[in-house]
Design a protein around this motif. Sequence first.
Motif, PDB file in Angstrom:
ATOM      1  N   SER A   1      35.514  65.735 -13.109  1.00  0.00           N
ATOM      2  CA  SER A   1      34.864  64.399 -13.155  1.00  0.00           C
ATOM      3  C   SER A   1      34.368  64.167 -11.842  1.00  0.00           C
ATOM      4  N   LEU A   2      35.638  64.069 -10.988  1.00  0.00           N
ATOM      5  CA  LEU A   2      35.347  63.762  -9.613  1.00  0.00           C
ATOM      6  C   LEU A   2      34.269  64.479  -8.849  1.00  0.00           C
ATOM      7  N   GLN A   3      34.419  65.659  -9.054  1.00  0.00           N
ATOM      8  CA  GLN A   3      33.452  66.664  -8.601  1.00  0.00           C
ATOM      9  C   GLN A   3      32.114  66.323  -8.979  1.00  0.00           C
ATOM     10  N   ASP A   4      31.906  65.783 -10.268  1.00  0.00           N
ATOM     11  CA  ASP A   4      30.553  65.754 -10.742  1.00  0.00           C
ATOM     12  C   ASP A   4      30.131  64.247 -10.161  1.00  0.00           C
ATOM     13  N   GLN A   5      30.995  63.541  -9.846  1.00  0.00           N
ATOM     14  CA  GLN A   5      30.619  62.040  -9.268  1.00  0.00           C
ATOM     15  C   GLN A   5      30.147  62.495  -7.594  1.00  0.00           C
ATOM     16  N   VAL A   6      30.850  63.342  -6.853  1.00  0.00           N
ATOM     17  CA  VAL A   6      30.408  63.782  -5.712  1.00  0.00           C
ATOM     18  C   VAL A   6      29.239  64.399  -5.619  1.00  0.00           C
ATOM     19  N   ASN A   7      28.848  65.325  -6.576  1.00  0.00           N
ATOM     20  CA  ASN A   7      27.650  66.099  -6.396  1.00  0.00           C
ATOM     21  C   ASN A   7      26.448  65.269  -7.143  1.00  0.00           C
ATOM     22  N   LEU A   8      26.782  64.248  -7.904  1.00  0.00           N
ATOM     23  CA  LEU A   8      25.553  63.440  -8.522  1.00  0.00           C
ATOM     24  C   LEU A   8      25.956  62.102  -8.060  1.00  0.00           C
ATOM     25  N   SER A   9      25.129  61.449  -7.238  1.00  0.00           N
ATOM     26  CA  SER A   9      25.242  60.026  -6.908  1.00  0.00           C
ATOM     27  C   SER A   9      24.706  59.014  -7.926  1.00  0.00           C
ATOM     28  N   THR A  10      25.322  57.922  -7.918  1.00  0.00           N
ATOM     29  CA  THR A  10      24.689  56.995  -8.959  1.00  0.00           C
ATOM     30  C   THR A  10      24.207  55.933  -8.325  1.00  0.00           C
ATOM     31  N   ILE A  11      22.898  55.613  -9.030  1.00  0.00           N
ATOM     32  CA  ILE A  11      22.068  54.441  -8.277  1.00  0.00           C
ATOM     33  C   ILE A  11      21.891  53.332  -9.691  1.00  0.00           C
ATOM     34  N   LYS A  12      22.262  52.199  -9.585  1.00  0.00           N
ATOM     35  CA  LYS A  12      21.944  51.170 -10.298  1.00  0.00           C
ATOM     36  C   LYS A  12      20.926  50.285  -9.731  1.00  0.00           C
ATOM     37  N   VAL A  13      19.625  50.029 -10.494  1.00  0.00           N
ATOM     38  CA  VAL A  13      18.368  49.262 -10.084  1.00  0.00           C
ATOM     39  C   VAL A  13      18.294  48.253 -11.065  1.00  0.00           C
ATOM     40  N   GLN A  14      18.128  46.982 -10.498  1.00  0.00           N
ATOM     41  CA  GLN A  14      17.838  45.807 -11.282  1.00  0.00           C
ATOM     42  C   GLN A  14      16.367  45.308 -10.687  1.00  0.00           C
ATOM     43  N   ILE A  15      15.438  45.333 -11.615  1.00  0.00           N
ATOM     44  CA  ILE A  15      14.018  44.973 -10.931  1.00  0.00           C
ATOM     45  C   ILE A  15      13.519  43.566 -11.915  1.00  0.00           C
ATOM     46  N   TYR A  16      12.736  42.935 -11.423  1.00  0.00           N
ATOM     47  CA  TYR A  16      12.144  41.892 -12.168  1.00  0.00           C
ATOM     48  C   TYR A  16      10.981  41.372 -11.469  1.00  0.00           C
ATOM     49  N   GLN A  17       9.966  40.750 -12.101  1.00  0.00           N
ATOM     50  CA  GLN A  17       8.685  40.449 -11.838  1.00  0.00           C
ATOM     51  C   GLN A  17       8.562  38.787 -11.705  1.00  0.00           C
ATOM     52  N   PRO A  18       7.716  38.321 -11.268  1.00  0.00           N
ATOM     53  CA  PRO A  18       7.472  36.824 -11.253  1.00  0.00           C
ATOM     54  C   PRO A  18       6.910  36.511 -12.675  1.00  0.00           C
ATOM     55  N   GLU A  19       7.456  35.110 -13.047  1.00  0.00           N
ATOM     56  CA  GLU A  19       7.175  34.658 -14.224  1.00  0.00           C
ATOM     57  C   GLU A  19       5.613  34.632 -14.765  1.00  0.00           C
ATOM     58  N   SER A  20       5.531  35.391 -15.954  1.00  0.00           N
ATOM     59  CA  SER A  20       3.888  35.501 -16.404  1.00  0.00           C
ATOM     60  C   SER A  20       3.497  34.563 -17.450  1.00  0.00           C
ATOM     61  N   LEU A  21       2.361  34.291 -17.541  1.00  0.00           N
ATOM     62  CA  LEU A  21       1.811  33.533 -18.633  1.00  0.00           C
ATOM     63  C   LEU A  21       0.728  34.297 -19.406  1.00  0.00           C
ATOM     64  N   LYS A  22       0.763  33.911 -20.802  1.00  0.00           N
ATOM     65  CA  LYS A  22       0.004  34.741 -21.840  1.00  0.00           C
ATOM     66  C   LYS A  22      -0.437  33.657 -22.769  1.00  0.00           C
ATOM     67  N   GLN A  23      -1.929  33.833 -22.768  1.00  0.00           N
ATOM     68  CA  GLN A  23      -2.429  32.748 -23.828  1.00  0.00           C
ATOM     69  C   GLN A  23      -3.320  33.688 -25.028  1.00  0.00           C
ATOM     70  N   GLU A  24      -2.882  33.025 -26.179  1.00  0.00           N
ATOM     71  CA  GLU A  24      -3.475  33.893 -27.269  1.00  0.00           C
ATOM     72  C   GLU A  24      -4.000  32.924 -28.268  1.00  0.00           C
TER      73      GLU A  24
END
Length: 297
Positions: free
Chosen positions: A214-237
Amino acid sequence: MKTIVKLSVVSFVIMALLFSCKKGEAPAEDAALESSTKVTDAISSSAAVEKKGDNRKFIRTADLKFKVKNVPQSTYAIENATNKFGGYVTYTNLQSTISDQIETKISQDSILETTKFSVENSITIRVPNTKLDTLIKVITKQIAFLDYRLIKADDVSIQMIKNQLTQNRKANHQKRLEKAIDTKGRKLNDITIAESDLENQKEQNDSSTIENISLQDQVNLSTIKVQIYQPESLKQEKITNTKDKNNYQTNIGIEILDALKNGWYMLKEIIIFIFNLWAILLIGTISFIVYKKYLHK
């Protein structure tokens, strides 16, 4: 001769103006390039990169949160870059959250629905350790505003050596127990205890082996956690107004016409019913006449 001199002077002035304009644009371009480079350098990191001949083992992780122009498009770009560098996405949660919804009546049967919402995504990526910095530099192209960036490198070299030594020690103990059971174990009670001890040794050895994998797997493969968001949007229907029942009531003229029809149908049914009773009416009439003429006196 004077004309030639004048043309030369004009040409010199034009060339001087062009040179000064280019000179003025260059600092602005350099500044923009420098700003872009600073953002990339701020996000990427060369922390704890394994060097040739170095026996140290690092588990490298990265946490990023930033605003983008369009979350779905940035998600696809990040996923494509991950595949390109030999990594894979282990988790993605793309969702929209409604913050407000307003309904405005624009006609008897129509409503303008205005929805305010925000879009965000949480992504978990596993990428080869050697490609971590490269992938982060590609991800920085999607940033409109950076909330935070956290990169960690945990040295697990000692832990892996400790696990390996434990494995070797348990393996040797296991061999000795197996040999003792085969050669010296005579009594049933002694064999049972030795077998139980051997099983415990195997279990501990397996645990150390699995932990090292398990440790060797974590050494070989790095983990990236990404949180992305955008400005508040407006939709009219524009939608159909299904809430106001008054909009679906029948016109009064049609209701009057239906009432007349229903009244005529009821009258017709009564007349038909009466005619269906003609035999009873005939007998009753004859009985009444006989009663009046003869029985009454």
